[in-house]
Design a protein around this motif. Sequence first.
Motif, PDB file in Angstrom:
ATOM      1  N   ILE A  45       0.841  -1.192   0.000  1.00  0.00           N
ATOM      2  CA  ILE A  45       0.000   0.000   0.000  1.00  0.00           C
ATOM      3  C   ILE A  45       0.879   1.246   0.000  1.00  0.00           C
ATOM      4  CG2 ILE A  45      -1.654   1.364   1.343  1.00  0.00           C
ATOM      5  CD1 ILE A  45      -2.980  -1.025   0.119  1.00  0.00           C
ATOM      6  N   PRO A  46       0.642   2.196  -0.914  1.00  0.00           N
ATOM      7  CA  PRO A  46       1.388   3.465  -0.890  1.00  0.00           C
ATOM      8  C   PRO A  46       0.852   4.360   0.214  1.00  0.00           C
ATOM      9  CG  PRO A  46      -0.240   3.482  -2.670  1.00  0.00           C
ATOM     10  CD  PRO A  46      -0.309   2.112  -2.042  1.00  0.00           C
ATOM     11  N   VAL A  47       1.732   4.893   1.035  1.00  0.00           N
ATOM     12  CA  VAL A  47       1.299   5.648   2.210  1.00  0.00           C
ATOM     13  C   VAL A  47       0.765   7.032   1.845  1.00  0.00           C
ATOM     14  CG1 VAL A  47       2.115   6.649   4.401  1.00  0.00           C
ATOM     15  CG2 VAL A  47       2.730   4.313   3.775  1.00  0.00           C
ATOM     16  N   SER A  48       1.075   7.545   0.657  1.00  0.00           N
ATOM     17  CA  SER A  48       0.557   8.865   0.263  1.00  0.00           C
ATOM     18  C   SER A  48      -0.965   8.897   0.234  1.00  0.00           C
ATOM     19  CB  SER A  48       1.105   9.268  -1.112  1.00  0.00           C
ATOM     20  OG  SER A  48       0.593   8.423  -2.129  1.00  0.00           O
ATOM     21  N   VAL A  49      -1.620   7.740   0.061  1.00  0.00           N
ATOM     22  CA  VAL A  49      -3.094   7.734   0.002  1.00  0.00           C
ATOM     23  C   VAL A  49      -3.707   8.109   1.348  1.00  0.00           C
ATOM     24  CG1 VAL A  49      -3.103   6.002  -1.829  1.00  0.00           C
ATOM     25  CG2 VAL A  49      -3.335   5.264   0.545  1.00  0.00           C
ATOM     26  N   PHE A  50      -2.924   8.096   2.402  1.00  0.00           N
ATOM     27  CA  PHE A  50      -3.424   8.448   3.726  1.00  0.00           C
ATOM     28  C   PHE A  50      -3.254   9.934   4.039  1.00  0.00           C
ATOM     29  CE2 PHE A  50      -2.119   3.952   3.938  1.00  0.00           C
ATOM     30  CZ  PHE A  50      -3.308   3.374   4.328  1.00  0.00           C
ATOM     31  N   TYR A  51      -2.840  10.724   3.036  1.00  0.00           N
ATOM     32  CA  TYR A  51      -2.683  12.170   3.181  1.00  0.00           C
ATOM     33  C   TYR A  51      -3.636  12.889   2.237  1.00  0.00           C
ATOM     34  CZ  TYR A  51       1.723  11.567   5.760  1.00  0.00           C
ATOM     35  OH  TYR A  51       2.672  11.238   6.696  1.00  0.00           O
TER      36      TYR A  51
END
Length: 386
Positions: A348-354
């Motif tokens: 999972i790419p963590v940028s999706v949580f921003y």
Amino acid sequence: METPVRIDSRFPNMGTTIFTVMSRLAAECGAVNLSQGFPDFQAEPALFDAVHRHMLAGRNQYAPMAGMPELRQAIVDKVAALYGVRYDVESEVTVTAGATQAIFTAIAAFVRPGDEVIVFEPVYDSYVPAIETVGGTAVYAQLTFPDYVPDWEQVARLITPKTRMIIVNSPHNPTGSLFSTVDREKLAKLISGTDIVVLSDEVYEHILFDGEQHASLCAHPELATRSIVVSSFGKTYHITGWKIGYVVGPAALMAEFRKVHQFNVFTVHTPSQLGLAEYMQDAGRHLRLAAFYQEKRDFFRQLLAATPFELLPCRGTYFQLARYDRISDLPDREFAEWMTREVGVAVIPVSVFYADGRDDRVVRFCFAKQESTLKAAAERLGKAFL
């Protein structure tokens, strides 16, 4: 099938959750799926046997709206044993159809159009859509990279007369960081004397490592009086597909929660509740969870030690964050898709949580898997990067 209906979407920018996207891509590519957070191993047969027994005994009709009394009592007893506070079994605990429903229901119960809700980025992806669905506005506080700890001075600046709720999440998904006892004190001081409700997502409460203790809001006398605390049987007993969780909180808050709960879910699968109530009588089944997952965490970190990934600290949950700067300059979403298609490991790419897509070149692995699954992923990573 086409429709003649003109749709003026309330949520034109709301897409499909990244977990669905990456799991679908993993299936299409035959990748080892370390993206979505679910175990690939079974719960103990004793749990299935208990549920089956209650089914055969005819316990198959609607449960009370708040949950079966046996399960609510087991929850009250567990919380009292762990955190030293005893909630009222009739008015202060409600069984829910998973934690996501619990979170949505709590937001719908307390957040009115125009209200503000403070969330901490990187933020689990169900919070903000729920806030926006009921007409609220998400206000973003930052967990400081790379340790992902709260900046309470920033939070103080974000609190306004419009602030109706603050959502906290510990152990934290996606980062694996923890809310400390000091964090609890700072939060309590900030909101003392206000009407702010705290929604505390504690679904990984039993998965902490290296001797860490869970700083539940239940155990803080002041915060407990203004908090709805959420937990999950799915995370604790390896049954995420059952979608059963619960909330605890003071009676006045719970009464408001149940006003929404009764009409968006009403009640939860009866024999599963009874089976869980029986299964919970052995406290070791949740007390042993930390050691069980620490073994998996350490095993997975050892497997990845030889790769170019830089592993960030993992203090709780069953997720491991890793920086990939030494591997690629791709944005993290493109890197995650490339990993799935070309390496055969889904992350999972963590940028999706921003909200703004902030990209620190970090991806999230789930290690709630059998050793054979983790080894298969490590072999593919080794072939690609060593």
